[in-house]
Write a protein that holds these residues in place. Sequence first.
Motif, mmCIF file in Angstrom:
data_model
loop_
_atom_site.group_PDB
_atom_site.id
_atom_site.type_symbol
_atom_site.label_atom_id
_atom_site.label_comp_id
_atom_site.label_asym_id
_atom_site.label_seq_id
_atom_site.Cartn_x
_atom_site.Cartn_y
_atom_site.Cartn_z
ATOM 1 N N LYS A 1 19.267 63.517 13.978
ATOM 2 C CA LYS A 1 17.886 63.787 13.576
ATOM 3 C C LYS A 1 16.926 63.552 14.740
ATOM 4 C CE LYS A 1 18.199 62.902 8.573
ATOM 5 N NZ LYS A 1 17.769 62.007 7.472
ATOM 6 N N GLU A 2 17.176 62.467 15.492
ATOM 7 C CA GLU A 2 16.334 62.170 16.658
ATOM 8 C C GLU A 2 16.450 63.284 17.702
ATOM 9 O OE1 GLU A 2 14.113 60.102 17.308
ATOM 10 O OE2 GLU A 2 14.301 58.579 15.752
ATOM 11 N N PRO B 1 8.074 52.172 25.221
ATOM 12 C CA PRO B 1 8.424 50.816 24.799
ATOM 13 C C PRO B 1 9.828 50.747 24.209
ATOM 14 C CG PRO B 1 6.941 51.814 23.205
ATOM 15 C CD PRO B 1 7.018 52.758 24.357
ATOM 16 N N GLU B 2 10.470 49.585 24.331
ATOM 17 C CA GLU B 2 11.811 49.404 23.765
ATOM 18 C C GLU B 2 11.762 49.607 22.252
ATOM 19 O OE1 GLU B 2 15.287 45.955 23.624
ATOM 20 O OE2 GLU B 2 13.658 45.826 25.091
ATOM 21 N N ASN B 3 12.749 50.330 21.737
ATOM 22 C CA ASN B 3 12.829 50.697 20.313
ATOM 23 C C ASN B 3 11.673 51.595 19.862
ATOM 24 O OD1 ASN B 3 15.223 49.218 19.839
ATOM 25 N ND2 ASN B 3 14.021 47.321 19.637
ATOM 26 N N GLY B 4 10.986 52.207 20.848
ATOM 27 C CA GLY B 4 9.896 53.128 20.522
ATOM 28 C C GLY B 4 10.422 54.502 20.122
ATOM 29 N N ASP B 5 9.512 55.413 19.902
ATOM 30 C CA ASP B 5 9.867 56.764 19.469
ATOM 31 C C ASP B 5 10.328 57.587 20.677
ATOM 32 O OD1 ASP B 5 10.133 59.228 18.340
ATOM 33 O OD2 ASP B 5 8.027 59.477 17.765
ATOM 34 N N PRO B 6 11.598 58.023 20.708
ATOM 35 C CA PRO B 6 12.083 58.812 21.844
ATOM 36 C C PRO B 6 11.315 60.129 22.008
ATOM 37 C CG PRO B 6 13.923 58.024 20.508
ATOM 38 C CD PRO B 6 12.678 57.749 19.747
ATOM 39 N N VAL C 1 16.247 64.785 30.736
ATOM 40 C CA VAL C 1 15.955 63.942 29.574
ATOM 41 C C VAL C 1 17.192 63.149 29.165
ATOM 42 C CG1 VAL C 1 15.139 63.907 27.189
ATOM 43 C CG2 VAL C 1 14.258 65.642 28.789
ATOM 44 N N ASP C 2 17.106 61.817 29.233
ATOM 45 C CA ASP C 2 18.170 60.940 28.741
ATOM 46 C C ASP C 2 17.955 60.725 27.242
ATOM 47 O OD1 ASP C 2 20.327 59.277 28.696
ATOM 48 O OD2 ASP C 2 19.334 57.565 29.636
ATOM 49 N N THR C 3 19.054 60.619 26.491
ATOM 50 C CA THR C 3 18.938 60.418 25.038
ATOM 51 C C THR C 3 19.885 59.311 24.578
ATOM 52 O OG1 THR C 3 20.665 62.030 24.456
ATOM 53 C CG2 THR C 3 18.415 62.865 24.702
ATOM 54 N N ALA D 1 13.018 58.753 30.112
ATOM 55 C CA ALA D 1 13.896 57.695 29.599
ATOM 56 C C ALA D 1 13.770 57.637 28.075
ATOM 57 C CB ALA D 1 13.545 56.358 30.238
ATOM 58 N N ALA D 2 14.403 58.601 27.389
ATOM 59 C CA ALA D 2 14.267 58.705 25.933
ATOM 60 C C ALA D 2 15.367 57.969 25.177
ATOM 61 C CB ALA D 2 14.225 60.173 25.516
ATOM 62 N N ASP D 3 16.214 57.210 25.888
ATOM 63 C CA ASP D 3 17.185 56.333 25.211
ATOM 64 C C ASP D 3 16.509 54.976 25.049
ATOM 65 O OD1 ASP D 3 19.284 54.935 24.211
ATOM 66 O OD2 ASP D 3 20.644 55.243 25.905
#
Length: 451
Positions: free
Chosen positions: A346-347, A306-311, A332-334, A279-281
């Motif tokens: 960039k992410e 965590p929410e707003n964490g580093d994907p 992998v979700d983005t 869950a990388a979004d």
Amino acid sequence: MGLFDIFRRHRKKDEKKQSESASVSVVESLSEQFLSSVSLSQASAAEASDQSQEHSESVNSTSVAVSTSFSTETSESVAGQSLNSESNSVSLSQTQSTTESVAPSVSESALESESQSNSANTQETAAEQKDEDQEDANQTVEKKYDAGLAKSRHGFGARLNRFLANFRHVDEDFFDDLEDLLIESDVGVDMTTQLSDELRDEVKLQNAKTKQEVSNVIIEKMVDLYEKAGKGENSAINFAKEGPTVIMFVGVNGAGKTTTIGKMAAMYKRQGKKVILAAADTFRAGATEQLDVWAKRDGVDIVTGPENGDPAAVVYDAVKKAQSENYDILLVDTAGRLQNKVNLMKELAKMKRVLTREIPAAPHEVLLVVDATTGQNALSQAKLFKQNTDVTGIILTKLDGTARGGIVLAIRNELHLPVKYVGLGEKVDDLQAFNAEEFVYGLFKGLVTTN
């Protein structure tokens, strides 16, 4: 993949189905007649049995008296016969002993022969069942494409019929109206221009005069251009030769990335593969929770952050888990925030670096999820993502919800990217591997006539 070859193959299949259906109807009719005749026979037999029983009772009352008079004589003759019976029993015992000694070898041979016969029958039955299952699967795919493309087919058909309603002859007005028709169908400006140019010669070459002939030429040329644009492309998923296969999903919010991942996870789980989700979004509110619901529903594992964490941190944790616990598939979700596209790209680049560092060939696929109902916006999104990421294929969602399915033609012609999966409905199994032949037939069915 000639247009008319496709339609002829489907027509033969339809004729075969109709023939089989007719045969089944005949057999059912004969069965009903047979059962009816059997019922009548049983009723007649029952009636005859009742009459026979009445006659039998009268005969029995007479025979009782006769049998009594013979009983005394019979008992005397039985006593004389008993001696003969004893000697016969000795002979019979010897014969039985000989038979029993021979029986085991005969029985073993028969059992072995029967076992071989049963094994052959089992293999034959399994092969027939496999063929039947494959045929059922093919019919299911055909039905899904037929239903999923109904709106596009009817929409394109209505526009084509309106266009041909005023058809008199091929002139400049004809091609101007044709270009408007194709652009309305989301075929794309580049493909429309190319198609219009080639049709000028093709219509004359084939001497198309009637509305149906002109319609056939237009559709046939569209399919030819579509096939040429896809020469050498691979619409299958590229799986890793060893270790986990990593598939990254990109696209704008609302295109259906998370839902597509959930459906694909369910598909691979049904195939017996061990699946894990990342869950990388982490930026979109509720994205992780939505993917977690899908994971629970599919019965697969998920790695969250965590929410707003580093994907990229989520991706790292997921790929390490996938490697150490021998998972087959990592999905992998983005994030999909185009309004901040520089940071988004960039992410994505950072996540790809993490994946490649741990698995040199990863990601094995970067699939762009686009919403078919957005038409030319979907094409613009695809162009943007292709410029900034190494997109390997397209997943076209909500194809059943648009009357302009020509977007598939535009994507292949302008981007030269293979469409790998299409969403043909809302059910979990409505995500289907893209089948170009079924797509063409489903989109133009009823608009083409073959000789």
